[in-house]
Design an enzyme around this catalytic site. Structure first.
Site, PDB file in Angstrom:
ATOM      1  N   TYR B 101       0.754  -0.990  -0.433  1.00 39.63           N
ATOM      2  CA  TYR B 101      -0.261   0.137   0.115  1.00 39.63           C
ATOM      3  C   TYR B 101       0.606   1.208  -0.263  1.00 39.63           C
ATOM      4  CZ  TYR B 101      -2.995   3.553   1.580  1.00 39.63           C
ATOM      5  OH  TYR B 101      -3.622   4.621   0.505  1.00 39.63           O
ATOM      6  N   GLU B 189      -2.683   7.987  -3.792  1.00 39.65           N
ATOM      7  CA  GLU B 189      -3.208   6.159  -4.035  1.00 39.65           C
ATOM      8  C   GLU B 189      -2.515   5.159  -4.847  1.00 39.65           C
ATOM      9  OE1 GLU B 189      -5.825   5.644   0.024  1.00 39.65           O
ATOM     10  OE2 GLU B 189      -6.889   4.983  -2.064  1.00 39.65           O
TER      11      GLU B 189
END
Lengths: 289, 380, 380, 289
Positions: B101, B189
């Site tokens: 992530y 992101e």
């Protein structure tokens, strides 16, 4: 006395010749605020508000010529960050920014600079400050206020008016009302203002008006339980609001469950703060704390 | 403004962030063609701006062009969480060794940008953050200085990226940070950022949210706004710059100011009712804007009552009243209006509405109680 | 690295800073042609990197293409302060109402960029600064934040630029600051910046100096380096990364370190001699570099003696000695070498030179005294 | 005691596996300097200098694992600014940057950041610091130094060695020698170091070695006349140098006649500083002040 502003405040208005700036300058002047200067680049030398207030081309000149020690900013959002920096550069210790819609990236840069200077920034996207009956800096309607001993600090605009109106109906007055601004990046948070109220002899009790999002109410709760001796009443808007459109997973990770109305109300209650269910409940609760 | 995955990946690609080979398809035939071009297993990804798309069946792995056509024909036109699927991103299937992530957003408290990374990425990242916060690493970026290489390298060490990929990870961090700042994003992101079995970093999914206040600096992004999925109410609200969110209740709310709008919804709920929407007309709204706001609520079939709560400051009560008067003249509606007007030009506003058939209230509490009881009568 | 006026103006133009119409000419014919194109009075400006070019006749106003050809044929090939004129910038003559000074450079003391402006620009600006410092206005720029519009506007107010030109001045300031930072400049200067009788701002001259340490980031500028005007010694020094400045004396100096090189020149002068150059071989020089340095001095006909002062730290005395040995083998020269070696591998260095015919000294003072007395004998 | 470094200094070396870093790390170690860590990204886990010094991937880890409280930077110029920021970010209070050739723009940004942190940066383009016989941080040859009571502060490298060598020949020792660096933008100027010497019990007299360019020597002179009780000897290199290639008119205006050898020597003399004509004159002058 009030906090941040009083009858000694020498106020400058950036964007005084714009529609909004001009209208509210008139309102502030009628209220009795000591407006010493206006700034609009290119309009230096003019006089406005019935010839009562001189306009300067730059904040620097306005400060040199009038000794202004506070400023309120009404310039359009594209120029507002620059206006804040100009005021800070000229050494003005209190800057109130009414303008909304300043890009976050701009405000991050502004904040990084002014946090290292001896400057207090209120806002942006703030309704301003009112200290009845001494001075009004911003757009809070003066008709709903009266002098008293309750301090108010809020992230909202009209919601704050609603609370002040309810107080006035109940005969309760305000020492100072400070709108810290509704944007994600603001100059001063709840804690700073609470600590001013804590030290202000005129203020007996404080009302904190928060809303969902961010963590400022939670941190204010921690501050209250550690540092405040004066009683505080809280109100958090957004219990019925749909879950915030989160900023992706990153936003969720940062907030970590914090930021909801539940979390804020719980934090405040744990800090011994009475939390009202709706604005008009506040005048009923106030005498009881 | 949130960008679609394919839009985010287009931008990534311009900034040298590696993404899987692929293209957008609007028809099953295109899906087949693209799969033929890729010449191997592909993933079909529905381009809808909702979370949990994968679990709802919006992401499918297929092995052949025919299968791609077949699956595409099923997904296209379906709805995922009520959003119709109009486009599919067809991408080569990547063989994954690890899912990371990696994201960045605004740290409101510190007034800085925050980079967040975890060695365990993927759809369950929020769960990981909750249960094992020690697996989440953070780096704050001074907004004046920007991201420095050592910070990206420290993050690479923290999440134990293999050394041979440090250089790629630093370059990718720099690129993502540039995307973030150049585009005035409030979120950028990559989840998952994968390490492939071939030891490459590839952005398998991408999410970018642009600061609406900075959109004026990015006309090229405004052109890309996806308006095909908006409801007529949403589209009308956007046209009039109204802040509007539809909800499930039956009491329409028209309020000036976001905080007051929320407080109004709260008191409705507190008094036992259910708000049908959040609607903030902003400061200094014109009568046209007020009329548009009322139109939006009147065309929502769930709405049984409308509560108008105006605290005039910049907003003038007489202007709001004119908007209401106009609406009442245009619409022949049975829906009751509960109105509470206070503040700037309150008397003038009340005068305008004196002859209209409206329910008035002096306080917010009274207004909420009246609206709730009306909505209950009408739903009964 | 200092850019030519025409190079600076090319860059200005790319950054939307207004400059006069014009082009570069290398021949009188080109000068004529360009003047025909411009179709009006033009200014011919010699492109040489020296100050006081105008007063030395390097700037000429002409009225016709024929006159341009005539004047160009006179200036081209002449020397201005010993620099041959190879190119002329031919520009339309601008009708000037006011000459402003505007520049920016590094404020070493504050660690910031400093903007400097004066309402009275032109060639006498340094005189104005000395006699009337109150006419010079300064603004410091936070290097992390960059120039802000209000700062440029304040400067415009300070130097009393007419209001109708504020917008242009702010845009121009922003552009010049961008030139300055984008190009890693240590100086960006417009002098004069003129207000034309038509009320426009125009950069009549431009000077840019690039930080040599940042040149690696600007290969496009390195390609433009003007090497046509270098002496053979300078060109050799540049090739071997030697810091070399030719002077008028007769004692060649070869030293490691800039401070020590200056101190060596100082003591030569203090003892009654005249240094022929400044030459710093830097730290850790190879024998090839030392040999190149000696070659440069030996080909300077004014040099009568060479003083070598090495304080070995990173620099190794044996490596220096090898360079000297090589030079002595290659050149059949009568010029005496006075040598003083101390520090890292001093013994090894002295061993290498034991059999050479050199004058040695133990201290810098002794070395200087010997070199001075030799130079006086040989010049006598 | 010495200033800035001593036997308690726990030194880290950034760029320890490079040619220069490795060589000078060995020299510092032989001198007795307490080297606790090296940093080279990608080489974490190695041991260097005969297995005596562990290498880490990042400054952060090195500090966590070894408690390093000073660092010396040998990394190439393109990465050196980042190395300084990394060290400052990890909270190292003393950073000595040997690297030369860092672009001015980079250093301006670095300085703006670290000046707000509690960090002392020496350099860049510095020969480092030596405090005989306790510790050596940088590249000053140890053979030319001996313990004593004279403090040295200098902008130069080899010129400083020349002075120290002349002192040693004359039997005069050094408390600490600090090379502040020869670049236009450096972390600490003469004044800061002078004030450290003024407060150092081991230091009796101070030598200041300056050169043409900038205004730091002039400001040091003002500092000396206002704040220094200890005697100072000065030397300014560049009297015979050709006039500086000035930075256009802007450079001339900034310097305003200051920056020449004459100006610096005059300022120092006016501050009561004895100024030597050449390095080897210093040992002769020293006993007389």
């Amino acid at each position: 006395m009030s906090i941040l502003i009083d009858s000694e405040t020498r106020l400058m208005i950036q964007g005084i010749t714009g529609n909004e700036g001009n209208f509210h300058a008139g309102q502030m002047l009628s209220y009795g605020t000591n407006i010493v200067a206006g700034v609009t680049p290119g309009k230096g030398g003019d006089w406005v508000l019935g010839g009562k207030v001189p306009v300067f081309d730059s904040v620097k000149t306005a400060v040199e010529m009038t000794g202004a020690n506070a400023t309120v900013i009404f310039v359009p959002s594209r120029f507002a960050a620059d206006a804040v920096l100009e005021a800070a550069d000229a050494g003005i210790p209190l800057i109130v920014c009414i303008t909304e819609g300043i890009p976050v990236k701009e405000m991050l840069r502004v904040k990084a600079v002014i946090d290292r200077q001896n400057v207090m920034l209120i806002g942006p996207n703030s309704p301003g400050i009112i200290a009845p009956p001494y001075a009004k800096v911003g757009i809070i309607p003066s008709t709903i206020t009266q002098k008293g001993s309750v301090g108010i600090v809020s992230r909202s605009g009209t919601l704050t008016y609603e609370v002040m109106y309810a107080l006035k109906q109940a005969g309760i007055g305000t020492s100072t009302c400070v709108g810290i601004g509704g944007d994600p990046i603001i100059g001063n948070n709840f804690r700073n203002i609470l600590s001013h109220f804590e030290g202000d002899p005129q203020t007996d009790k404080v009302i904190l008006i928060g809303e969902i999002g961010g963590q400022d109410e939670e941190r204010a709760a921690a501050f209250i339980s550690e540092h405040m001796t004066k009683p505080v009443i809280g109100f958090i808007a957004g219990q019925a609001a749909p879950p915030n459109k989160r900023m992706g997973h990153a936003g969720a990770i940062i907030e970590g469950g914090v930021g909801t109305a539940e979390s804020k109300i719980k934090a405040l209650k744990n800090a011994g703060v009475q939390v009202a269910n709706y604005p008009e409940e506040i005048p009923d609760l106030l005498p009881k704390i | 403004m949130r960008l679609h995955e394919y839009q985010s990946k287009d931008i990534f690609s311009n900034y040298q962030i590696p993404i899987p080979r692929g293209r957008l398809a609007s028809t099953p035939e295109e899906a087949k063609l693209i799969t033929e071009e890729i010449n191997g297993p592909v993933v079909l990804k529905a381009q809808v701006l909702v979370g949990g798309r994968g679990k709802a069946g919006g992401i499918r792995l297929v092995k052949s062009p025919d299968e791609a056509e077949d699956v595409a024909s099923k997904i296209l036109g379906e709805r995922i969480k009520d959003i119709p699927v109009r486009r599919l991103l067809i991408e080569e299937a990547v063989s994954i060794q690890q899912e990371i992530y990696f994201g960045m957003t605004v740290d409101r408290e510190k007034g800085e940008t925050l980079l967040i990374a975890s060695a365990e990425g993927g759809v369950d990242i929020e769960e990981i953050a909750r249960l094992s916060p020690e697996k989440i690493f953070r780096v704050n970026i001074n907004p004046l200085l920007g991201l420095r290489d050592f910070q990206a390298r420290n993050l690479a060490t923290d999440i134990e990226i293999p050394r041979e990929l440090w250089r790629s990870f630093i370059a990718l961090s720099r690129s993502l940070y540039n995307v973030y700042t150049d585009l005035d994003a409030t979120l950028a992101e990559i989840n998952p950022l994968v390490i492939t079995t071939g030891k490459r970093l590839v952005a398998l999914d991408g999410k970018i949210i642009i600061d609406d206040n900075a959109l004026f600096r990015h006309p090229e992004l405004l052109d890309r706004r996806d308006i095909t999925i908006e409801s007529p109410q949403e589209s009308e609200a956007r046209k009039f710059c109204l802040s509007y969110i539809k909800l499930d209740g039956n009491i329409g709310c028209l309020v000036n100011g976001a905080g007051l709008a929320m407080a109004t919804m709260d008191i409705i709920q507190h008094k036992g009712g259910q708000p049908a929407n959040f609607l903030d007309i902003g400061g200094g709204a014109s009568s046209e804007k007020v009329a548009a706001a009322l139109r939006i609520m009147l065309t929502d079939k769930q709405v049984k009552t409308i509560l108008i709560n105006i605290f005039g400051g910049i907003t003038r009560c007489d202007e709001v009243a004119l908007g209401i008067q106009q609406t009442l003249a245009d619409f022949d509606t049975n829906i009751p209006f509960v109105i509470r007007l206070v503040g700037t030009n309150e008397a003038e506003g009340k005068q305008i509405l004196a002859d209209s058939n409206l329910i008035t209230a002096d306080s917010l509490e009274e207004a909420a109680e009246k609206a709730v009881s009306l909505s209950q009568e009408l739903s009964a």
